[in-house]
Write a protein that holds these residues in place. Structure first.
Motif, PDB file in Angstrom:
ATOM      1  N   UNK A   1     -25.896  20.902  25.426  1.00 54.38           N
ATOM      2  CA  UNK A   1     -24.582  21.418  25.847  1.00 54.38           C
ATOM      3  C   UNK A   1     -23.427  20.468  25.558  1.00 54.38           C
ATOM      4  N   UNK A   2     -23.734  19.204  25.320  1.00 58.30           N
ATOM      5  CA  UNK A   2     -22.677  18.211  25.087  1.00 58.30           C
ATOM      6  C   UNK A   2     -22.161  18.234  23.652  1.00 58.30           C
ATOM      7  N   UNK A   3     -22.994  18.638  22.699  1.00 62.74           N
ATOM      8  CA  UNK A   3     -22.580  18.635  21.290  1.00 62.74           C
ATOM      9  C   UNK A   3     -22.131  20.013  20.819  1.00 62.74           C
ATOM     10  N   UNK A   4     -22.124  20.999  21.720  1.00 64.96           N
ATOM     11  CA  UNK A   4     -21.648  22.338  21.360  1.00 64.96           C
ATOM     12  C   UNK A   4     -20.235  22.254  20.767  1.00 64.96           C
ATOM     13  N   UNK A   5     -19.919  22.971  19.679  1.00 63.31           N
ATOM     14  CA  UNK A   5     -20.645  24.094  19.063  1.00 63.31           C
ATOM     15  C   UNK A   5     -21.738  23.714  18.061  1.00 63.31           C
ATOM     16  N   UNK A   6     -21.913  22.407  17.782  1.00 61.60           N
ATOM     17  CA  UNK A   6     -23.058  21.985  16.972  1.00 61.60           C
ATOM     18  C   UNK A   6     -24.329  22.244  17.794  1.00 61.60           C
ATOM     19  N   UNK A   7     -25.397  22.655  17.125  1.00 63.45           N
ATOM     20  CA  UNK A   7     -26.674  22.868  17.803  1.00 63.45           C
ATOM     21  C   UNK A   7     -27.592  21.677  17.519  1.00 63.45           C
TER      22      UNK A   7
ATOM     23  N   UNK B   1     -27.838   8.558  21.206  1.00 57.61           N
ATOM     24  CA  UNK B   1     -26.385   8.461  21.364  1.00 57.61           C
ATOM     25  C   UNK B   1     -25.738   7.768  20.165  1.00 57.61           C
ATOM     26  N   UNK B   2     -26.384   6.712  19.671  1.00 55.78           N
ATOM     27  CA  UNK B   2     -25.868   6.050  18.464  1.00 55.78           C
ATOM     28  C   UNK B   2     -25.849   7.009  17.277  1.00 55.78           C
ATOM     29  N   UNK B   3     -26.918   7.760  17.100  1.00 55.53           N
ATOM     30  CA  UNK B   3     -26.999   8.707  15.993  1.00 55.53           C
ATOM     31  C   UNK B   3     -25.900   9.760  16.087  1.00 55.53           C
TER      32      UNK B   3
ATOM     33  N   UNK C   1     -16.090  15.184  24.014  1.00 57.32           N
ATOM     34  CA  UNK C   1     -14.839  14.939  23.294  1.00 57.32           C
ATOM     35  C   UNK C   1     -15.111  14.728  21.809  1.00 57.32           C
ATOM     36  N   UNK C   2     -16.138  13.942  21.512  1.00 57.66           N
ATOM     37  CA  UNK C   2     -16.471  13.626  20.124  1.00 57.66           C
ATOM     38  C   UNK C   2     -16.809  14.881  19.332  1.00 57.66           C
ATOM     39  N   UNK C   3     -17.529  15.811  19.963  1.00 55.41           N
ATOM     40  CA  UNK C   3     -17.965  17.013  19.252  1.00 55.41           C
ATOM     41  C   UNK C   3     -17.004  18.191  19.426  1.00 55.41           C
ATOM     42  N   UNK C   4     -15.804  17.911  19.896  1.00 52.69           N
ATOM     43  CA  UNK C   4     -14.743  18.909  19.869  1.00 52.69           C
ATOM     44  C   UNK C   4     -14.378  19.222  18.416  1.00 52.69           C
TER      45      UNK C   4
END
Length: 262
Positions: free
Chosen positions: A95-101, A164-166, A218-221
């Protein structure tokens, strides 16, 4: 004819070099739409500065811009618990990297995990992460990562940190009054737990701080683009580290930090 071939061959390295330079220079035009970003959530200056400290390895944004396919390289040698740990981390991050799966696959992964890696030597690393080579991809997007934990320090905490680093997080340069998983092995960033309950919580197998969750979101916005410079981000949001320092000390001002316990 031979001269033409020789000339053509001589021009190939020059053409490749020009192509690389043009591609990399394009990243300098990456900016961020501050208004669109703030529509997702009205971030405070302190939260934006926290993001600036955690999310710019090598002073730029580097993240996955396509679905993250996790493959366990040595799955056949692992017990069920080690595999389930990876699946649990994926479930937490999804759920944190959404919209990326992000999901696990059996082959053709772009995030390769090795558990319980055999290492030797005087200097033993607990875990590690290696991302795709910038000059191979000609892009600040991360297209491939390999992460591992070792047989010396096998455990969910270490491999979680490498996930997290990746994804694109970096160890912060500043000190904060909360414990972060990504910074857990950095001795120059000490953290004093304020209760046994807090210690137990932070040392839990799948611990991730609320601050780290927020930074990954924020990063994956979609408003944050790979290649964005930290300097450009700070300029667009009119941020200054001096403004933060005016609040006495980031170590003593607990109240303004997101998610911090009272």
């Amino acid at each position: 004819m031979n001269n033409s071939k020789a000339t053509l061959l001589a021009m190939i390295p020059v053409a490749v070099f020009i192509f690389l330079v043009i591609g990399l220079l394009q990243c300098d035009f990456v900016t961020v739409d501050a208004a669109a970003f703030q529509k997702e959530k009205e971030y405070t200056k302190e939260e934006l500065l926290l993001f600036a400290d955690f999310a710019f390895p090598n002073e730029r944004i580097r993240k996955y811009d396509e679905d993250i396919r996790v493959v366990i390289k040595n799955k056949e040698y692992l017990n069920d618990a080690s595999i389930h740990e990876v699946d649990s981390i994926i479930a937490i991050l999804a759920p944190l990297v959404h919209p990326i799966k992000i999901y696990r696959v059996e082959k053709n992964g772009n995030l390769v995990v090795t558990r319980n890696k055999q290492t030797s030597g005087k200097y033993r690393r607990s875990s590690g992460c290696e991302n795709s080579n910038l000059f191979e991809t000609l892009s600040w997007s991360n297209t491939y990562s390999e992460i591992y934990d070792t047989h010396h320090y096998n455990g969910a905490k270490h491999i979680f940190k490498e996930f997290e680093h990746a994804l694109g997080l970096n160890e912060p340069a500043r000190q904060y009054p909360f414990y972060t998983n990504i910074n857990s092995n950095t001795p120059q960033k000490p953290y004093i737990f304020r209760s046994f309950e807090e210690s137990d919580s932070c040392m839990a197998q799948f611990y991730i701080s609320e601050q780290e969750k927020m930074v990954i979101k924020m990063l994956y916005s979609p408003a944050i683009k790979s290649g964005l410079r930290k300097e450009e981000f700070m300029k667009q949001f009119k941020l200054s580290w001096n403004a933060l320092n005016e609040k006495k000390s980031i170590l003593s001002e607990y109240s303004f930090l997101p998610g911090d316990p009272p």
